[in-house]
Design an enzyme around this catalytic site. Structure first.
Site, short mmCIF file in Angstrom:
data_model
loop_
_atom_site.label_atom_id
_atom_site.label_comp_id
_atom_site.label_asym_id
_atom_site.label_seq_id
_atom_site.Cartn_x
_atom_site.Cartn_y
_atom_site.Cartn_z
N GLU A 139 -5.21 20.49 -14.74
CA GLU A 139 -5.14 20.94 -13.35
C GLU A 139 -6.55 21.22 -12.88
O GLU A 139 -7.38 21.73 -13.64
CB GLU A 139 -4.30 22.21 -13.23
CG GLU A 139 -4.33 22.79 -11.81
CD GLU A 139 -3.30 23.85 -11.54
OE1 GLU A 139 -2.86 24.53 -12.48
OE2 GLU A 139 -2.92 24.01 -10.36
N CYS A 188 0.03 24.58 -9.82
CA CYS A 188 0.25 24.98 -8.43
C CYS A 188 -0.50 24.08 -7.45
O CYS A 188 -0.13 23.99 -6.29
CB CYS A 188 -0.18 26.43 -8.24
SG CYS A 188 0.97 27.57 -9.03
N ASN A 221 6.85 21.59 -9.28
CA ASN A 221 6.12 22.40 -10.25
C ASN A 221 6.61 23.84 -10.16
O ASN A 221 6.31 24.51 -9.18
CB ASN A 221 4.62 22.37 -9.96
CG ASN A 221 3.86 23.35 -10.84
OD1 ASN A 221 3.83 23.21 -12.06
ND2 ASN A 221 3.30 24.39 -10.24
N GLU A 222 7.35 24.27 -11.13
CA GLU A 222 7.87 25.64 -11.24
C GLU A 222 8.23 26.24 -9.88
O GLU A 222 7.93 27.40 -9.59
CB GLU A 222 6.90 26.54 -12.03
CG GLU A 222 5.52 26.73 -11.44
CD GLU A 222 4.70 27.83 -12.12
OE1 GLU A 222 4.59 27.84 -13.36
OE2 GLU A 222 4.15 28.68 -11.38
O1 AHR Z 1 -1.78 27.04 -15.41
C1 AHR Z 1 -2.11 27.86 -14.34
C2 AHR Z 1 -0.98 28.01 -13.35
O2 AHR Z 1 0.11 28.64 -13.94
C3 AHR Z 1 -0.39 26.73 -12.83
O3 AHR Z 1 -1.09 26.21 -11.77
C4 AHR Z 1 0.98 27.13 -12.40
O4 AHR Z 1 1.89 26.07 -12.46
C5 AHR Z 1 1.32 28.28 -13.31
O5 AHR Z 1 1.80 29.35 -12.62
#
Ligand code: AHR
Length: 667
Positions: free
Chosen positions: A54, A265, A395-396
């Protein structure tokens, strides 16, 4: 004579026959070795351990992405950082008693996606004899806290200039030390009143870790300038627009089964306008759409989808792009402070276009060059399909009715048009709870084959939950443990993760993939405390967690064998696994001791018919609080040795350690 001849012929025929039989036998024999694991093994995922990438902690711009110029396109702005504007990280210079004017303009940009550029009006170039040096009007950029340049290496400079006055403008381009010593220089002269790309090579005479790029107009006149770039020629695999070689090599050395990108995120973004839209990140860099990074800085998108896919191919990892499920992050606008109520959903009447964008990605990655999107991939230099197998959706996310509706629409469309693609769904940000349950239910109702779980928690949780996946249903969706880490980068954290990873291997028939998160973090620019690899412009500091991940991912197998390692079953601080890699036939043992004192284990390899008498052993051991620091990046590193192997042997696992033993088979 005839007889002899006949005999001779016959003998030779026999020889030939024998050697054909032998060759055939060898062929069958060797194929058998390569493809046939020992009896009694359980088939497990061959994509189990991979990477989560990321752009957080300056992982991409200023990190893995090798661009040395910061704010190359003059697109920084206060939404990213209140102090920032299009001129941030640039310095206006007027050496030699010169003077001029400078402005930021937007009226006729190189491309609508790249709206800001600078205009410099060189009114007077000083000619004072008392001045030593080059006079002119120009710009200086010191990159991300200084540019690291190496003596005799080549650096590729480029800039777009639109000449606004009649006469050509001459430029002196140089690399300079902080004290103004010139390390390399080159000259450029403009030739067009349209936006034109000018290039030069710079070869420094000395190495320097804090150099600056200086662009000086040495003739009077007016010009517009944009997308000023400087790349080392030596990127990873010498790719243009490529990656910082040393960092990329650290990732390649892990031999990951897959790479998930671009987040995190970052994928679903801080509000709908900030969602990561893959189409904006391909094509020439001057046409890509830059945007605010959810983690409080700027994304050039220079490291975009093409570069991610190319990197996966370069290191033999499967690409796992994750796309937004048409909703923004629930924490948008900082609403995590009031319970994460900030999720926004794309209006339903925009969903068809959005779905098309998702389908276009698959065509871009896998379609023939004759298809609309396959042609764009080919135009970027990759006519051969990328062989995309997985696509993550969401994503989550908070599992709201809005999410469910959109996730359902997108996943159904992908399934219908591309049944060959494995969709990865999402089950919230925690290991349990409402989003977790609802996410899994939706996924199972829709027959989503793989579901992404995330959890960050303390080491004790990992030790106590080693049996989590033993009871997962084998006839429902498989797990992608897409983000996990114990809170810390000390040995106790790394070894708790190693313990858990043996359980992931044991459950490799239901856990398809797993990736530690986050991956990279730039010193002094981190938004997330616990990360796998820390770095600055010069030094890389791998954590013990990195070595654990590497020892597992570089030693994956596709068959799991139980009861190979005998240890005290009541001691939950002890863990072990045994896998075989059917490509090489190698047997791989992982032996973990989370206790602070050494513990006995017994290895029984009786079920493997022929094993080598020696094996390669790597031991990562240290006290529970041990860690690596920038002052001592090698405090914790695996000790590698060759060890004697027999069918049955005792092993004393050092306190707080992971041992990996790789043994060749000869059957
Ligand atoms: O890995 C850091 C963050 O943790 C990511 O962006 C998110 O998906 C999670 O909350």
């Amino acid at each position: 004579m005839k007889k002899t001849n006949r005999l001779f012929t016959c003998k030779n025929k026999c020889k030939l026959f024998n050697s054909i039989v032998l060759a055939g036998f060898c062929l069958i024999f060797s194929v058998t070795i390569m493809a046939q694991p020992a009896k009694g093994g359980k088939k497990i995922s061959s994509d189990l351990f991979g990477l989560f990438f990321e752009d957080i902690n300056y992982s991409a711009d200023g990190g893995l992405y090798a661009e040395l110029v910061q704010n190359r396109s003059f697109e920084y702005n206060p939404t990213e950082n209140r102090e920032w504007n299009p001129f941030s990280y640039w310095e206006y210079i007027a050496p030699g008693f010169s003077y001029g004017r400078i402005s930021v303009e937007t009226s006729a940009p190189i491309h609508p996606n790249n709206p800001h550029y600078l205009v410099l009006d060189v009114e007077h170039v000083g000619k004072e004899v008392k001045f030593v040096g080059i006079s002119g009007i120009g710009l200086k950029n010191s990159g991300f806290e200084g540019m690291v340049v190496k003596a005799n290496d080549k650096y590729n400079f480029s800039m777009f200039v639109r000449q606004l006055s009649k006469e050509p403008i001459s430029f002196n381009i140089s690399l300079q030390t902080q004290k103004g010593k010139v390390l390399a220089e080159s000259k450029i002269s403009t030739s067009s009143n349209d936006w034109t790309k000018y290039t030069a090579s710079l070869i420094p005479t000395q190495s320097n870790d804090t150099a600056s790029l200086v662009i000086l107009a040495t003739t009077e006149g007016k010009f517009a300038i944009d997308v000023v770039s400087l790349f080392p020629e030596k990127t990873f695999k010498n790719r243009p627009n490529g990656m910082r070689a040393d960092l990329a090599q650290m990732l390649a050395d892990m031999k990951p089964g897959f790479i998930r990108f671009p987040g995190g995120c970052l994928v679903h973004g801080d509000g709908l306008g900030n969602m990561y839209r893959w189409e904006n990140t391909i094509g020439p860099i001057e046409q890509r759409k830059e945007q605010r990074n959810i983690w409080g800085y700027h994304q050039t998108a220079g490291l975009g989808y093409f570069e991610y896919f190319q990197f996966c191919e370069d290191i033999g990892a499967k690409p796992l792009p994750v796309l937004p499920a048409a909703v923004s992050c629930q924490n948008s606008g900082g609403t995590w402070q009031i319970g994460g109520t900030g999720q926004k959903a794309l209006p339903i009447d925009e969903m068809q276009d959005y779905i098309q964008e998702v389908l276009d990605l698959i065509e871009w990655a896998n379609g023939p060059v004759t298809s609309t999107w396959g042609a764009k991939r080919a135009a970027a230099g990759h006519p051969v399909p990328f062989n995309l197998q997985y696509v993550g959706i969401g994503n989550e996310d908070k599992i709201t009715p809005e999410f469910e509706e959109r996730f359902t629409m997108v996943s159904k469309a992908v399934k219908e048009k591309h049944p060959e693609i494995t969709i990865v769904g999402t089950a919230g940000p925690f290991h349990s709870g409402e989003d977790f349950d609802k996410g899994w239910k939706i996924a199972n109702d829709l027959n989503i084959p793989v579901v992404d779980e995330h959890y960050y928690t303390d080491p004790k949780w990992f030790i106590s939950n080693q049996h989590r996946y033993d009871s997962y249903k084998r006839n429902a969706g498989e797990v992608y443990l897409g983000e996990y880490a114990s809170w810390g980068n000390k040995m106790r954290n790394a070894i708790s993760e190693a313990t858990y990873m043996t359980a992931l291997e044991r459950n490799g028939d239901v856990v398809r993939m797993a990736s530690y998160a986050p991956l990279l973090a730039k010193k002094n620019f981190t938004q997330w405390k616990t990360d796998m690899i820390f770095f600055d412009n010069v030094t890389i500091c791998p954590t013990p967690n990195y070595f654990v991940q590497k020892m597992f991912s570089a030693n994956q197998g596709d068959y799991y064998f139980d009861k190979v390692v005998v240890k005290d079953e009541k001691d939950i601080n002890l863990a072990a696994s045994c896998v075989q890699d059917s490509k090489t036939g190698d047997i791989i043992l992982k032996l973990v001791n989370y206790n602070e004192t050494s513990k006995p284990m017994k290895v029984n390899l009786g079920r493997f018919i022929k094993i080598a008498v020696e094996g390669e052993q790597a031991v990562l051991a240290g006290s529970a609080d041990a860690e690596n620091t920038f002052a001592n990046t090698k405090n914790i590193v695996p000790a590698i040795s060759v060890v004697k192997i027999s069918k049955s042997f005792d092993y004393s696992a050092p306190g707080m350690s992971l041992t990996v033993i790789r043994i060749k088979t000869k059957n």
